[in-house]
Design an enzyme around this catalytic site. Structure first.
Site, PDB file in Angstrom:
ATOM      1  N   GLY A  97       0.832  -1.214   0.000  1.00  0.00           N
ATOM      2  CA  GLY A  97       0.000   0.000   0.000  1.00  0.00           C
ATOM      3  C   GLY A  97       0.857   1.250   0.000  1.00  0.00           C
TER       4      GLY A  97
ATOM      5  N   GLY B  29      -4.059  -2.291  -2.262  1.00  0.00           N
ATOM      6  CA  GLY B  29      -2.663  -1.993  -2.591  1.00  0.00           C
ATOM      7  C   GLY B  29      -2.392  -2.158  -4.071  1.00  0.00           C
TER       8      GLY B  29
ATOM      9  N   ASP C  57      -3.661 -12.991   2.918  1.00  0.00           N
ATOM     10  CA  ASP C  57      -4.391 -12.227   3.919  1.00  0.00           C
ATOM     11  C   ASP C  57      -3.535 -12.172   5.185  1.00  0.00           C
ATOM     12  OD1 ASP C  57      -6.197 -11.435   6.017  1.00  0.00           O
ATOM     13  OD2 ASP C  57      -7.827 -11.915   4.637  1.00  0.00           O
TER      14      ASP C  57
ATOM     15  N   ASN D 250      -4.675 -12.166  15.674  1.00  0.00           N
ATOM     16  CA  ASN D 250      -3.774 -13.237  15.190  1.00  0.00           C
ATOM     17  C   ASN D 250      -2.329 -12.762  15.124  1.00  0.00           C
ATOM     18  OD1 ASN D 250      -5.991 -14.821  14.897  1.00  0.00           O
ATOM     19  ND2 ASN D 250      -6.151 -14.595  12.681  1.00  0.00           N
TER      20      ASN D 250
ATOM     21  N   TYR E 229     -14.591   1.182  10.331  1.00  0.00           N
ATOM     22  CA  TYR E 229     -13.148   1.514  10.415  1.00  0.00           C
ATOM     23  C   TYR E 229     -12.805   1.970  11.823  1.00  0.00           C
ATOM     24  CZ  TYR E 229      -8.769   3.917   8.951  1.00  0.00           C
ATOM     25  OH  TYR E 229      -7.472   4.340   8.791  1.00  0.00           O
TER      26      TYR E 229
ATOM     27  N   TYR F  88      -2.771  -7.644  24.984  1.00  0.00           N
ATOM     28  CA  TYR F  88      -1.617  -8.539  24.804  1.00  0.00           C
ATOM     29  C   TYR F  88      -0.402  -8.019  25.566  1.00  0.00           C
ATOM     30  CZ  TYR F  88      -2.980 -12.349  21.759  1.00  0.00           C
ATOM     31  OH  TYR F  88      -3.528 -13.522  21.297  1.00  0.00           O
TER      32      TYR F  88
ATOM     33  N   ARG G 161      -9.347  10.158  -1.200  1.00  0.00           N
ATOM     34  CA  ARG G 161      -8.863  11.005  -0.107  1.00  0.00           C
ATOM     35  C   ARG G 161      -8.515  12.397  -0.650  1.00  0.00           C
ATOM     36  NH1 ARG G 161      -5.213   6.925   3.425  1.00  0.00           N
ATOM     37  NH2 ARG G 161      -5.097   5.682   1.535  1.00  0.00           N
TER      38      ARG G 161
HETATM   39  P1  NAD Z   1      -3.441   1.673   1.530  1.00  0.00           P
HETATM   40  O1  NAD Z   1      -4.820   1.252   1.142  1.00  0.00           O
HETATM   41  O2  NAD Z   1      -2.585   2.294   0.477  1.00  0.00           O
HETATM   42  O3  NAD Z   1      -2.620   0.452   2.144  1.00  0.00           O
HETATM   43  C1  NAD Z   1      -3.211  -0.587   2.882  1.00  0.00           C
HETATM   44  C2  NAD Z   1      -2.625  -1.903   2.411  1.00  0.00           C
HETATM   45  O4  NAD Z   1      -3.148  -2.961   3.218  1.00  0.00           O
HETATM   46  C3  NAD Z   1      -2.993  -2.229   0.965  1.00  0.00           C
HETATM   47  O5  NAD Z   1      -1.841  -2.609   0.244  1.00  0.00           O
HETATM   48  C4  NAD Z   1      -3.963  -3.405   1.096  1.00  0.00           C
HETATM   49  O6  NAD Z   1      -3.978  -4.249  -0.030  1.00  0.00           O
HETATM   50  C5  NAD Z   1      -3.469  -4.067   2.360  1.00  0.00           C
HETATM   51  N1  NAD Z   1      -4.463  -4.903   3.054  1.00  0.00           N
HETATM   52  C6  NAD Z   1      -5.699  -4.568   3.472  1.00  0.00           C
HETATM   53  N2  NAD Z   1      -6.297  -5.601   4.084  1.00  0.00           N
HETATM   54  C7  NAD Z   1      -5.403  -6.626   4.057  1.00  0.00           C
HETATM   55  C8  NAD Z   1      -5.409  -7.965   4.537  1.00  0.00           C
HETATM   56  N3  NAD Z   1      -6.468  -8.500   5.162  1.00  0.00           N
HETATM   57  N4  NAD Z   1      -4.300  -8.716   4.358  1.00  0.00           N
HETATM   58  C9  NAD Z   1      -3.202  -8.227   3.711  1.00  0.00           C
HETATM   59  N5  NAD Z   1      -3.144  -6.969   3.220  1.00  0.00           N
HETATM   60  C10 NAD Z   1      -4.228  -6.177   3.393  1.00  0.00           C
HETATM   61  O7  NAD Z   1      -3.611   2.666   2.768  1.00  0.00           O
HETATM   62  P2  NAD Z   1      -2.514   3.507   3.565  1.00  0.00           P
HETATM   63  O8  NAD Z   1      -2.915   4.930   3.498  1.00  0.00           O
HETATM   64  O9  NAD Z   1      -1.156   3.117   3.139  1.00  0.00           O
HETATM   65  O10 NAD Z   1      -2.785   3.023   5.057  1.00  0.00           O
HETATM   66  C11 NAD Z   1      -1.924   2.095   5.720  1.00  0.00           C
HETATM   67  C12 NAD Z   1      -2.340   1.951   7.174  1.00  0.00           C
HETATM   68  O11 NAD Z   1      -2.244   3.225   7.837  1.00  0.00           O
HETATM   69  C13 NAD Z   1      -3.782   1.483   7.369  1.00  0.00           C
HETATM   70  O12 NAD Z   1      -3.828   0.617   8.473  1.00  0.00           O
HETATM   71  C14 NAD Z   1      -4.532   2.767   7.671  1.00  0.00           C
HETATM   72  O13 NAD Z   1      -5.673   2.519   8.454  1.00  0.00           O
HETATM   73  C15 NAD Z   1      -3.483   3.560   8.433  1.00  0.00           C
HETATM   74  N6  NAD Z   1      -3.718   5.010   8.341  1.00  0.00           N
HETATM   75  C16 NAD Z   1      -3.382   5.697   7.208  1.00  0.00           C
HETATM   76  C17 NAD Z   1      -3.608   7.072   7.171  1.00  0.00           C
HETATM   77  C18 NAD Z   1      -3.204   7.904   5.978  1.00  0.00           C
HETATM   78  O14 NAD Z   1      -3.405   9.132   6.006  1.00  0.00           O
HETATM   79  N7  NAD Z   1      -2.623   7.361   4.940  1.00  0.00           N
HETATM   80  C19 NAD Z   1      -4.210   7.725   8.257  1.00  0.00           C
HETATM   81  C20 NAD Z   1      -4.572   6.973   9.374  1.00  0.00           C
HETATM   82  C21 NAD Z   1      -4.301   5.608   9.419  1.00  0.00           C
HETATM   83  N1  UDP Z   2     -13.114  15.985   1.196  1.00  0.00           N
HETATM   84  C1  UDP Z   2     -13.573  16.875   0.231  1.00  0.00           C
HETATM   85  N2  UDP Z   2     -13.514  16.488  -1.080  1.00  0.00           N
HETATM   86  C2  UDP Z   2     -13.023  15.282  -1.475  1.00  0.00           C
HETATM   87  C3  UDP Z   2     -12.545  14.386  -0.480  1.00  0.00           C
HETATM   88  C4  UDP Z   2     -12.621  14.773   0.852  1.00  0.00           C
HETATM   89  O1  UDP Z   2     -14.008  17.994   0.547  1.00  0.00           O
HETATM   90  O2  UDP Z   2     -12.999  15.006  -2.684  1.00  0.00           O
HETATM   91  C5  UDP Z   2     -13.134  16.395   2.621  1.00  0.00           C
HETATM   92  C6  UDP Z   2     -13.802  15.382   3.536  1.00  0.00           C
HETATM   93  O3  UDP Z   2     -15.191  15.643   3.642  1.00  0.00           O
HETATM   94  C7  UDP Z   2     -13.058  15.587   4.841  1.00  0.00           C
HETATM   95  C8  UDP Z   2     -11.663  16.026   4.417  1.00  0.00           C
HETATM   96  O4  UDP Z   2     -11.793  16.458   3.060  1.00  0.00           O
HETATM   97  O5  UDP Z   2     -13.666  16.611   5.583  1.00  0.00           O
HETATM   98  C9  UDP Z   2     -10.609  14.924   4.510  1.00  0.00           C
HETATM   99  O6  UDP Z   2     -11.115  13.800   3.840  1.00  0.00           O
HETATM  100  P1  UDP Z   2     -10.279  12.486   3.519  1.00  0.00           P
HETATM  101  O7  UDP Z   2     -11.169  11.607   2.679  1.00  0.00           O
HETATM  102  O8  UDP Z   2      -8.970  12.814   2.947  1.00  0.00           O
HETATM  103  O9  UDP Z   2     -10.016  11.756   4.914  1.00  0.00           O
HETATM  104  P2  UDP Z   2     -10.563  11.886   6.415  1.00  0.00           P
HETATM  105  O10 UDP Z   2      -9.672  12.861   7.075  1.00  0.00           O
HETATM  106  O11 UDP Z   2     -11.986  12.345   6.409  1.00  0.00           O
HETATM  107  O12 UDP Z   2     -10.402  10.513   6.944  1.00  0.00           O
END
Ligand code: NAD
Ligand code: UDP
Length: 319
Positions: free
Chosen positions: A10, A36, A56, A104, A150, A164, A190
């Site tokens: 990801g 991803g 997974d 797990n 979520y 844990y 996003r």
């Molecule tokens: P992303 O979707 O790019 O990456 C998530 C990855 O997890 C993907 O590659 C997906 O295929 C993999 N995945 C999902 N479920 C799976 C499973 N059951 N088994 C194996 N792989 C699995 O999203 P990201 O932005 O890189 O987010 C990564 C982590 O960070 C997530 O846990 C997300 O909740 C957390 N997070 C991200 C942000 C952000 O701003 N990017 C903010 C808060 C939390």
């Molecule tokens: N948002 C928006 N236009 C878009 C996507 C998001 O105005 O096309 C707004 C959304 O309502 C939120 C903020 O931007 O208030 C951030 O959204 P995002 O989806 O990036 O993640 P969040 O912080 O809500 O998890």
């Protein structure tokens, strides 16, 4: 060290794999590619220190698999209900990987005596009534609203990790990640990637609600340093906010993207504010500063410029 990164294909996970390999570790990336992209790790495939397994993350590991640390990053992460990669479109997969998956993986780490890190989220605070948010704030979260699959599964993942640590002496910690952006973000709805992509096509910025809601945007390289610091210096059972504490309205973000791209895009008020969309969000990172010795260095304008250049480079037709 031998390190496992779940969700390593990801956005954040792939940058984490890069950094760990750069530091001399051996990395096993486990990803089922549900959100991803194999392109994110294509450049690592020939590295002797990198291995990718499409699986997974919640499935049991082979008994002979040995590792020293496990970063549990796997989970869908976009809240945009119109996008097929969002956690709203993948409710059961999201709940499973953050609850049963975390359970797990804690067990797998415990069995090997490995360190564990759970990637939680600022969504654990819901639509916060305390501002900025400290780790001690308990949140304002709906158990049944559209974001609950979520938010609540991340909160339960935190509870599992914490149990844990308390009851079985797992060496585990929790990070709450605030909005992070940068190269390799999927166009999954996003806001940063939506706005930059809109600007690069001179299309309107799709603003939800009145655009006065706030977020605090962290550049990916800063966040990755924070994640590694949390694993290395974070204390067992502790929670650390990781994010950039500078706060912007969504309208300010649109304005910055417009300036930096030179786009002719206007703001377009396309949808009302989604249910439970937090009105404000900003991390208090005092604890990360004090304990991890970490703080972000890349401010929004600089990070947006990097993302824009990256997108312009990959979108340029090959000659
Ligand atoms: P992303 O979707 O790019 O990456 C998530 C990855 O997890 C993907 O590659 C997906 O295929 C993999 N995945 C999902 N479920 C799976 C499973 N059951 N088994 C194996 N792989 C699995 O999203 P990201 O932005 O890189 O987010 C990564 C982590 O960070 C997530 O846990 C997300 O909740 C957390 N997070 C991200 C942000 C952000 O701003 N990017 C903010 C808060 C939390
Ligand atoms: N948002 C928006 N236009 C878009 C996507 C998001 O105005 O096309 C707004 C959304 O309502 C939120 C903020 O931007 O208030 C951030 O959204 P995002 O989806 O990036 O993640 P969040 O912080 O809500 O998890």
């Amino acid at each position: 060290m031998k390190i496992i990164v779940t969700g390593g294909a990801g956005f954040l996970g792939s940058h984490l794999c890069d950094k760990l390999i750069e530091q001399g570790h051996q990395v096993l990336c486990i990803d089922n590619l549900i959100t991803g992209n194999p392109q994110n790790i294509a450049h690592l495939q020939n590295s002797p220190d990198f291995q990718f397994v499409e699986a997974d993350a919640a499935d049991p590991f082979p008994q002979d698999l040995d590792f020293d640390a496990l970063y549990h990053m796997a989970s869908p992460a976009s809240p945009n209900k119109n996008n097929p990669q969002s956690y709203m479109a993948l409710p059961f997969e999201t709940m499973q990987v953050n609850s049963l998956g975390t359970w797990n993986l804690c067990e797998e780490a415990l069995t090997r005596g490995a360190k564990f890190l759970f990637a939680s989220t600022s969504e654990a605070y819901g639509d916060p009534l305390e501002h900025p948010q400290k780790e001690t704030y308990k949140g304002n979260v709906s158990t049944t609203g559209p974001r609950a699959v979520y938010d609540e599964s991340k909160r339960f993942g935190e509870t599992i990790t914490s149990a844990y640590v308390k009851h079985k002496k797992l060496d585990g910690r929790i990070i709450r990640i605030f909005n992070t952006y940068g190269p390799r973000m999927a166009a999954d709805g996003r806001v940063v990637i939506e706005f930059v992509n809109a600007a690069l096509q001179n299309k309107p910025f799709p603003v939800f609600g009145d655009g006065k809601q706030t977020r605090s945007f962290c550049y990916v390289s800063d966040l990755i340093e924070g994640i590694i610091a949390a694993m290395e210096k974070g204390h067992p059972g502790e929670v650390y906010n990781l994010g950039n504490p500078n706060e912007f309205t969504i309208l300010e973000l649109a304005e910055k993207v417009k300036q930096l791209t030179g786009a002719s895009s206007e703001t377009s008020f396309t949808e009302s504010l989604p249910t439970d969309d937090p009105l404000k969000r900003c991390p208090d990172i005092t604890k990360a500063r004090d304990i991890l010795g970490w703080e972000p260095k890349v401010e929004l304008e600089e990070g947006l410029k990097k993302l824009i250049v990256h997108l312009q480079t990959i979108q340029k037709p090959q000659v």
